[in-house]
Design a protein around this motif. Structure first.
Motif, short mmCIF file in Angstrom:
data_model
loop_
_atom_site.label_atom_id
_atom_site.label_comp_id
_atom_site.label_asym_id
_atom_site.label_seq_id
_atom_site.Cartn_x
_atom_site.Cartn_y
_atom_site.Cartn_z
N VAL A 137 0.83 -1.21 0.00
CA VAL A 137 0.00 0.00 0.00
C VAL A 137 0.86 1.26 0.00
O VAL A 137 0.63 2.20 -0.76
CB VAL A 137 -0.95 0.00 1.22
CG1 VAL A 137 -1.61 1.36 1.39
CG2 VAL A 137 -2.00 -1.09 1.07
N GLN A 140 4.11 1.56 -3.29
CA GLN A 140 3.63 1.06 -4.58
C GLN A 140 4.66 1.21 -5.69
O GLN A 140 4.66 0.47 -6.67
CB GLN A 140 2.33 1.77 -4.96
CG GLN A 140 1.19 1.54 -3.99
CD GLN A 140 -0.03 2.38 -4.31
OE1 GLN A 140 -0.40 2.53 -5.48
NE2 GLN A 140 -0.65 2.95 -3.29
N THR A 161 -5.71 5.34 1.61
CA THR A 161 -4.95 4.85 0.45
C THR A 161 -5.45 5.42 -0.86
O THR A 161 -6.65 5.42 -1.14
CB THR A 161 -5.01 3.31 0.38
OG1 THR A 161 -4.39 2.77 1.56
CG2 THR A 161 -4.26 2.79 -0.84
N TRP A 163 -4.63 4.50 -4.69
CA TRP A 163 -3.89 3.58 -5.55
C TRP A 163 -3.29 4.33 -6.74
O TRP A 163 -3.99 4.98 -7.50
CB TRP A 163 -4.81 2.47 -6.05
CG TRP A 163 -5.17 1.45 -5.01
CD1 TRP A 163 -6.41 1.23 -4.48
CD2 TRP A 163 -4.28 0.52 -4.37
NE1 TRP A 163 -6.35 0.21 -3.55
CE2 TRP A 163 -5.06 -0.24 -3.46
CE3 TRP A 163 -2.91 0.26 -4.46
CZ2 TRP A 163 -4.52 -1.24 -2.66
CZ3 TRP A 163 -2.36 -0.74 -3.66
CH2 TRP A 163 -3.16 -1.48 -2.76
N PHE A 205 -7.45 -4.95 -2.43
CA PHE A 205 -6.38 -5.02 -3.42
C PHE A 205 -6.95 -5.21 -4.82
O PHE A 205 -6.40 -4.68 -5.79
CB PHE A 205 -5.40 -6.13 -3.06
CG PHE A 205 -4.39 -5.71 -2.04
CD1 PHE A 205 -3.16 -5.20 -2.41
CD2 PHE A 205 -4.68 -5.79 -0.69
CE1 PHE A 205 -2.22 -4.79 -1.47
CE2 PHE A 205 -3.76 -5.39 0.28
CZ PHE A 205 -2.53 -4.87 -0.12
N SER A 208 -7.61 -2.04 -6.57
CA SER A 208 -6.47 -1.26 -7.08
C SER A 208 -6.39 -1.32 -8.61
O SER A 208 -5.72 -0.50 -9.23
CB SER A 208 -5.16 -1.78 -6.48
OG SER A 208 -4.78 -3.03 -7.04
#
Length: 287
Positions: A137, A140, A161, A163, A205, A208
């Protein structure tokens, strides 16, 4: 295969130690790097024993790294944890910059060996898994993929977060884990709190990737003691995020040493090799 260690480097005025393995004949080709983080109260040596990640070095031409967390009370091994972001974690309370340590360790490796910067991965067990997911996270731009066993993501990271890129991930967890709640519903019978459920961790996830991934579920093994399901999040026919749920599974590394088994941790699942599926999934991706 050659295993080195314990090696050490100084970070934040602490000596931090680690082991690592190299292929016996690596040549000058840049090597993918797999970080392997032990669970709370455990050690790099024990994590090597239960996972055998280091034995992949020769067969697959990869570099594996087994770092040690900081232990604050020599009389209490459970004060040895990675700072995965939980407020009750000793490393969090002492403001240990474990992420900075890992980045410094990558730099250390680069100075001594040929590292493929596009293929660096983080894996772990329990607290080490939750820390690996945090690396995915917060770093990246460094990691090409992350994953592990029995360590969902800390809840606090979800809202904060953003992404920047899709993050490949593979996660494995047993429904009867007595240390970490599979469904994320914490009560006093569990040791660890502040974590997402297994399903929400994986979905986070999967998100993302921006677009809605197709989800496919298949029965992998319907054993006497365990039933294993594979939940795949697909883009076309390619698996991007994968979740193995183990009905009846406890707090152990599947396919690992039988010495892990106990009344508290549960039995060791032999029908699934966590090291193999983690490696095979993550190595397909590069940053």
């Amino acid at each position: 295969m050659e295993v080195y260690g314990p090696e050490a480097l100084t970070f934040e005025e602490r000596e931090r130690s680690f082991f690592y393995s190299l292929p016996e004949h690596s040549g000058n080709e840049p090597l993918p790097v797999f970080f392997c983080f032990h669970g709370a109260g455990s050690s790099a040596r024990h994590h090597m024993k239960i996972t055998n990640f280091h034995k992949l070095s020769d067969k697959h031409q990869v570099l594996t790294v087994f770092p040690e967390a900081v232990q604050f009370d020599p009389k209490d091994r459970m004060t040895k944890q990675w700072n995965e972001g939980r407020e009750e974690n000793a490393a969090f309370q002492h403001e240990v910059d474990d992420i900075g340590f890992v980045l410094e360790l990558i730099h250390w490796l680069r100075q001594r060996h040929s590292v493929d910067d596009t293929k660096i991965y983080a894996t772990g067990f329990s607290n080490g898994c939750a820390f690996s997911l945090r690396l995915g996270v917060e770093c990246q731009e460094v990691f090409a993929g992350v994953g592990g066993v029995s360590g969902p993501l800390v809840k606090d990271f979800v809202e904060a977060t953003h992404w920047l890129k899709p993050m490949p991930m593979l996660f494995i967890m047993g429904t009867e884990d007595q240390f970490v709640p599979f469904d994320g519903r914490y009560d006093s019978t569990y040791i660890i709190d502040q974590l997402l459920s297994a399903e929400n961790t994986v979905r986070f996830f999967a998100n993302s990737w921006g677009t809605e991934l197709a989800k496919h579920i298949e029965e992998v093994d319907e054993g006497e003691n365990f039933a294993i399901k594979k939940h795949s999040y697909l883009q076309g026919e390619e698996e991007k995020v994968v979740f193995y749920s183990i009905k009846g599974g406890g707090h152990t590394w599947p396919g690992g040493s039988l010495s892990q088994a106990s009344v508290l941790t549960g039995q060791v699942v032999s029908q699934l090799n966590a090291t193999k599926v983690l490696f095979n999934h993550l190595i397909k991706f590069q940053r």
